[in-house]
Motif scaffolding. Structure first.
Motif, PDB file in Angstrom:
ATOM      1  N   GLU A   4       0.840  -1.205   0.000  1.00 39.18           N
ATOM      2  CA  GLU A   4       0.000   0.000   0.000  1.00 39.18           C
ATOM      3  C   GLU A   4       0.872   1.251   0.000  1.00 39.18           C
ATOM      4  O   GLU A   4       2.049   1.208   0.318  1.00 39.18           O
ATOM      5  CB  GLU A   4      -0.906  -0.005   1.236  1.00 39.18           C
ATOM      6  CG  GLU A   4      -0.143  -0.090   2.555  1.00 39.18           C
ATOM      7  CD  GLU A   4      -1.056  -0.257   3.756  1.00 39.18           C
ATOM      8  OE1 GLU A   4      -2.142   0.346   3.740  1.00 39.18           O
ATOM      9  OE2 GLU A   4      -0.683  -0.980   4.689  1.00 39.18           O
ATOM     10  N   ARG A   5       0.231   2.351  -0.390  1.00 39.29           N
ATOM     11  CA  ARG A   5       0.923   3.645  -0.345  1.00 39.29           C
ATOM     12  C   ARG A   5       1.215   3.998   1.111  1.00 39.29           C
ATOM     13  O   ARG A   5       0.445   3.701   2.010  1.00 39.29           O
ATOM     14  CB  ARG A   5       0.029   4.711  -0.974  1.00 39.29           C
ATOM     15  CG  ARG A   5       0.706   6.087  -1.110  1.00 39.29           C
ATOM     16  CD  ARG A   5      -0.307   7.150  -1.520  1.00 39.29           C
ATOM     17  NE  ARG A   5      -0.910   6.803  -2.805  1.00 39.29           N
ATOM     18  CZ  ARG A   5      -0.405   7.164  -3.972  1.00 39.29           C
ATOM     19  NH1 ARG A   5       0.692   7.890  -4.011  1.00 39.29           N
ATOM     20  NH2 ARG A   5      -1.002   6.821  -5.096  1.00 39.29           N
ATOM     21  N   TYR A   6       2.350   4.643   1.324  1.00 42.07           N
ATOM     22  CA  TYR A   6       2.745   4.974   2.682  1.00 42.07           C
ATOM     23  C   TYR A   6       2.460   6.452   2.968  1.00 42.07           C
ATOM     24  O   TYR A   6       2.973   7.344   2.286  1.00 42.07           O
ATOM     25  CB  TYR A   6       4.239   4.688   2.866  1.00 42.07           C
ATOM     26  CG  TYR A   6       4.757   4.989   4.252  1.00 42.07           C
ATOM     27  CD1 TYR A   6       4.439   4.155   5.337  1.00 42.07           C
ATOM     28  CD2 TYR A   6       5.567   6.107   4.488  1.00 42.07           C
ATOM     29  CE1 TYR A   6       4.915   4.430   6.601  1.00 42.07           C
ATOM     30  CE2 TYR A   6       6.049   6.385   5.753  1.00 42.07           C
ATOM     31  CZ  TYR A   6       5.720   5.544   6.812  1.00 42.07           C
ATOM     32  OH  TYR A   6       6.183   5.819   8.071  1.00 42.07           O
ATOM     33  N   ASN A   7       1.607   6.707   3.964  1.00 44.43           N
ATOM     34  CA  ASN A   7       1.305   8.062   4.460  1.00 44.43           C
ATOM     35  C   ASN A   7       0.882   9.031   3.353  1.00 44.43           C
ATOM     36  O   ASN A   7       1.249  10.218   3.370  1.00 44.43           O
ATOM     37  CB  ASN A   7       2.511   8.657   5.193  1.00 44.43           C
ATOM     38  CG  ASN A   7       2.722   7.979   6.547  1.00 44.43           C
ATOM     39  OD1 ASN A   7       1.829   7.263   7.033  1.00 44.43           O
ATOM     40  ND2 ASN A   7       3.888   8.200   7.138  1.00 44.43           N
ATOM     41  N   ASP A   8       0.138   8.548   2.407  1.00 40.99           N
ATOM     42  CA  ASP A   8      -0.394   9.404   1.334  1.00 40.99           C
ATOM     43  C   ASP A   8       0.694  10.208   0.605  1.00 40.99           C
ATOM     44  O   ASP A   8       0.449  11.331   0.153  1.00 40.99           O
ATOM     45  CB  ASP A   8      -1.452  10.370   1.888  1.00 40.99           C
ATOM     46  CG  ASP A   8      -2.659   9.617   2.421  1.00 40.99           C
ATOM     47  OD1 ASP A   8      -2.987   8.555   1.805  1.00 40.99           O
ATOM     48  OD2 ASP A   8      -3.227  10.042   3.419  1.00 40.99           O
ATOM     49  N   LEU A   9       1.880   9.630   0.500  1.00 45.58           N
ATOM     50  CA  LEU A   9       2.950  10.315  -0.236  1.00 45.58           C
ATOM     51  C   LEU A   9       2.651  10.286  -1.730  1.00 45.58           C
ATOM     52  O   LEU A   9       1.876   9.457  -2.207  1.00 45.58           O
ATOM     53  CB  LEU A   9       4.297   9.639   0.052  1.00 45.58           C
ATOM     54  CG  LEU A   9       4.833   9.859   1.483  1.00 45.58           C
ATOM     55  CD1 LEU A   9       6.066   9.015   1.741  1.00 45.58           C
ATOM     56  CD2 LEU A   9       5.163  11.337   1.694  1.00 45.58           C
ATOM     57  N   PRO A  10       3.248  11.190  -2.502  1.00 41.00           N
ATOM     58  CA  PRO A  10       2.917  11.299  -3.935  1.00 41.00           C
ATOM     59  C   PRO A  10       3.420  10.085  -4.744  1.00 41.00           C
ATOM     60  O   PRO A  10       4.185   9.249  -4.262  1.00 41.00           O
ATOM     61  CB  PRO A  10       3.638  12.572  -4.367  1.00 41.00           C
ATOM     62  CG  PRO A  10       4.768  12.706  -3.392  1.00 41.00           C
ATOM     63  CD  PRO A  10       4.242  12.197  -2.081  1.00 41.00           C
ATOM     64  N   ASP A  11       2.964  10.045  -6.010  1.00 45.29           N
ATOM     65  CA  ASP A  11       3.394   8.966  -6.914  1.00 45.29           C
ATOM     66  C   ASP A  11       4.870   9.138  -7.275  1.00 45.29           C
ATOM     67  O   ASP A  11       5.487  10.172  -7.007  1.00 45.29           O
ATOM     68  CB  ASP A  11       2.558   8.991  -8.201  1.00 45.29           C
ATOM     69  CG  ASP A  11       1.112   8.572  -7.919  1.00 45.29           C
ATOM     70  OD1 ASP A  11       0.895   7.863  -6.916  1.00 45.29           O
ATOM     71  OD2 ASP A  11       0.235   8.951  -8.705  1.00 45.29           O
ATOM     72  N   TYR A  12       5.385   8.102  -7.960  1.00 46.82           N
ATOM     73  CA  TYR A  12       6.745   8.184  -8.478  1.00 46.82           C
ATOM     74  C   TYR A  12       6.850   9.335  -9.473  1.00 46.82           C
ATOM     75  O   TYR A  12       5.918   9.595 -10.230  1.00 46.82           O
ATOM     76  CB  TYR A  12       7.120   6.881  -9.204  1.00 46.82           C
ATOM     77  CG  TYR A  12       7.511   5.755  -8.271  1.00 46.82           C
ATOM     78  CD1 TYR A  12       8.789   5.712  -7.724  1.00 46.82           C
ATOM     79  CD2 TYR A  12       6.615   4.740  -7.966  1.00 46.82           C
ATOM     80  CE1 TYR A  12       9.162   4.669  -6.881  1.00 46.82           C
ATOM     81  CE2 TYR A  12       6.983   3.690  -7.136  1.00 46.82           C
ATOM     82  CZ  TYR A  12       8.250   3.666  -6.594  1.00 46.82           C
ATOM     83  OH  TYR A  12       8.618   2.657  -5.772  1.00 46.82           O
ATOM     84  N   THR A  13       7.980   9.973  -9.471  1.00 48.92           N
ATOM     85  CA  THR A  13       8.216  11.039 -10.458  1.00 48.92           C
ATOM     86  C   THR A  13       9.077  10.542 -11.627  1.00 48.92           C
ATOM     87  O   THR A  13       9.558  11.324 -12.421  1.00 48.92           O
ATOM     88  CB  THR A  13       8.928  12.232  -9.790  1.00 48.92           C
ATOM     89  OG1 THR A  13      10.162  11.774  -9.230  1.00 48.92           O
ATOM     90  CG2 THR A  13       8.043  12.823  -8.700  1.00 48.92           C
ATOM     91  N   HIS A  14       9.283   9.210 -11.737  1.00 53.46           N
ATOM     92  CA  HIS A  14      10.081   8.630 -12.829  1.00 53.46           C
ATOM     93  C   HIS A  14       9.516   7.254 -13.137  1.00 53.46           C
ATOM     94  O   HIS A  14       8.820   6.651 -12.325  1.00 53.46           O
ATOM     95  CB  HIS A  14      11.551   8.522 -12.420  1.00 53.46           C
ATOM     96  CG  HIS A  14      11.749   7.773 -11.126  1.00 53.46           C
ATOM     97  ND1 HIS A  14      11.785   6.411 -11.068  1.00 53.46           N
ATOM     98  CD2 HIS A  14      11.874   8.217  -9.848  1.00 53.46           C
ATOM     99  CE1 HIS A  14      11.936   6.026  -9.804  1.00 53.46           C
ATOM    100  NE2 HIS A  14      11.983   7.111  -9.046  1.00 53.46           N
ATOM    101  N   LEU A  15       9.824   6.756 -14.335  1.00 52.62           N
ATOM    102  CA  LEU A  15       9.359   5.430 -14.738  1.00 52.62           C
ATOM    103  C   LEU A  15      10.223   4.347 -14.113  1.00 52.62           C
ATOM    104  O   LEU A  15      11.415   4.529 -13.881  1.00 52.62           O
ATOM    105  CB  LEU A  15       9.401   5.298 -16.263  1.00 52.62           C
ATOM    106  CG  LEU A  15       8.520   6.285 -17.040  1.00 52.62           C
ATOM    107  CD1 LEU A  15       8.752   6.126 -18.532  1.00 52.62           C
ATOM    108  CD2 LEU A  15       7.053   6.064 -16.695  1.00 52.62           C
TER     109      LEU A  15
END
Length: 417
Positions: A27-38
């Motif tokens: 799961e996502r941790y602490n509502d952090l943003p998505d990856y900024t790279h592929l």
């Protein structure tokens, strides 16, 4: 490997493992943003485990790094995008780690004298005859070894022996010399090896030059002979059929090339000898196969008439191959617009005839397209009888023998010739 600049991506995931339920939750941790790279871009910086596992599997087969790179890329294309970024240096590093434990016995004792002693013991256990030698008052020493099965060949055919050396087979830079002979089946055999600490005749040549009294001759020798010592023996070949046939050391150089694919400058002498023993065994097996085919196999040839092919099949297989090549060369002569040779007998001055004393392209050309059929049944039989007992041993020696017989006229002599 390249590294990604920090503080550009803040994405994190949380992985929870539930032992009793045998489940894993990502799961996502602490509502952090998505990856900024592929992710495939990330894999360019660090190779995925899938690719690394494939490299390790190929490294166990002891292929060279370029071959491993090609094999892994071919297999993993479509499975993992990071394989496109696989590089030879990375494969070399992985291979050295994987094969380190497997090559321990090839590294040998770090003490040179103990390494030599253990190598000699190993060779004797493999059935080789071994002898150490040392040149008195010179820093030249080493050891020579030969398999007992090869001694008979060396005694019979060793009067013409190819000799060549190679380096970087061991960490002491002992030069490996190998002796090659051609047996009666036309097959090149490895006969013996020796390791030596110091080689070369340069000092002897220089000594001879220094002692010569004429300065101009000194300069002449330096200019014309110091840089081509390997060619000194090639001038006197025209008198010998075998020397006309054997003009290079290519068969031996191919052996050394194959050997060096499996050896390493990091190996001890025992490691180099492990590889030599294995390759020698393979070459002896190949030689046995060639000897089996020598009088049992027949060549298939397109464009050769039935009658001529029937006669060719009565020769040993290697000779069949040469004769078919010469016959096919006739078509090349015709395409170049060359006329039918003006031969009136079976004596041809071409290199092939002088090498092997067999029907050449010029004789075939005259026989098939000329006004004289040179290759009669009796003539074919005379050529075939050359190999009835001796095989390629027939080419080792020839001489003119005078036989007392009734005097003949010049016309009779010409007809007989």
């Amino acid at each position: 490997m390249k590294t990604r600049p920090p503080e550009l991506c803040f994405a994190k995931i949380k992985v929870s493992q539930f032992i009793s339920e045998q489940k894993v939750r990502v799961e996502r941790y602490n509502d952090l943003p998505d990856y900024t790279h592929l992710l495939d871009k990330s894999e360019k910086f660090k190779r995925s485990q899938v690719v690394r596992t494939l490299v390790e599997q190929e490294a166990l087969k002891n292929y060279r790094p370029p071959a491993i790179v090609s094999a892994v890329k071919e297999f993993a294309t479509g499975l993992n995008e990071s394989v496109k970024e696989l590089r030879r240096k990375e494969v070399t590093n992985i291979k050295s780690k994987v094969r380190g434990s497997l090559d321990t016995h090839l590294i040998g004792n770090l003490n040179r004298e103990l390494d030599i002693q253990e190598t000699i013991i190993f060779l004797k256990k493999q059935g080789y005859l071994v002898e150490r030698y040392e040149v008195i008052h010179k820093p030249t020493s080493g050891f020579v070894f030969i398999h007992p099965n090869q001694i008979n060949n060396l005694e019979q055919y060793g009067w013409l022996t190819l000799i060549d050396s190679t380096h970087k087979t061991n960490r002491y830079d002992f030069r490996l010399f190998t002796l090659h002979i051609r047996n009666t089946y036309g097959c090149w055999n490895v006969e013996a090896h020796f390791f030596i600490t110091k080689v070369g005749c340069e000092s002897i040549i220089q000594q001879a030059i220094d002692e010569y009294p004429v300065p101009t001759i000194k300069q002449y020798i330096k200019r014309n002979f110091m840089k081509n010592t390997h060619q000194w023996a090639l001038w006197a070949q025209q008198h010998s059929l075998l020397l006309l046939q054997v003009t290079t050391t290519n068969p031996l150089e191919l052996y050394h090339s194959e050997l060096k694919k499996s050896t390493s400058p990091k190996y001890g002498l025992i490691g180099a000898c492990h590889k030599i023993v294995a390759l020698d065994e393979k070459k002896r097996s190949d030689s046995e196969y060639v000897s089996f085919e020598f009088r049992t196999k027949n060549i298939s040839a397109i464009g050769v008439g039935h009658v001529i092919l029937h006669e060719i099949h009565k020769f040993p297989f290697p000779v069949q191959q040469m004769l078919v090549n010469e016959f096919h060369a006739v078509q090349g002569r015709i395409e170049k617009g060359k006329p039918t040779p003006g031969l009136i007998s079976l004596n041809c001055n071409c290199l092939f005839f002088r090498q092997f004393l067999l029907p050449c392209r010029h004789i075939f050309h005259k026989h098939v397209y000329g006004d004289i059929k040179l290759l009669t049944v009796d003539i074919w039989e005379k050529f075939q009888k050359m190999f009835e007992e001796a095989g390629f041993k027939i080419y080792m020696h020839r001489e003119l023998v005078e036989i007392e017989e009734p005097k003949k006229t010049e016309a009779e002599k010409a007809a007989e010739n």
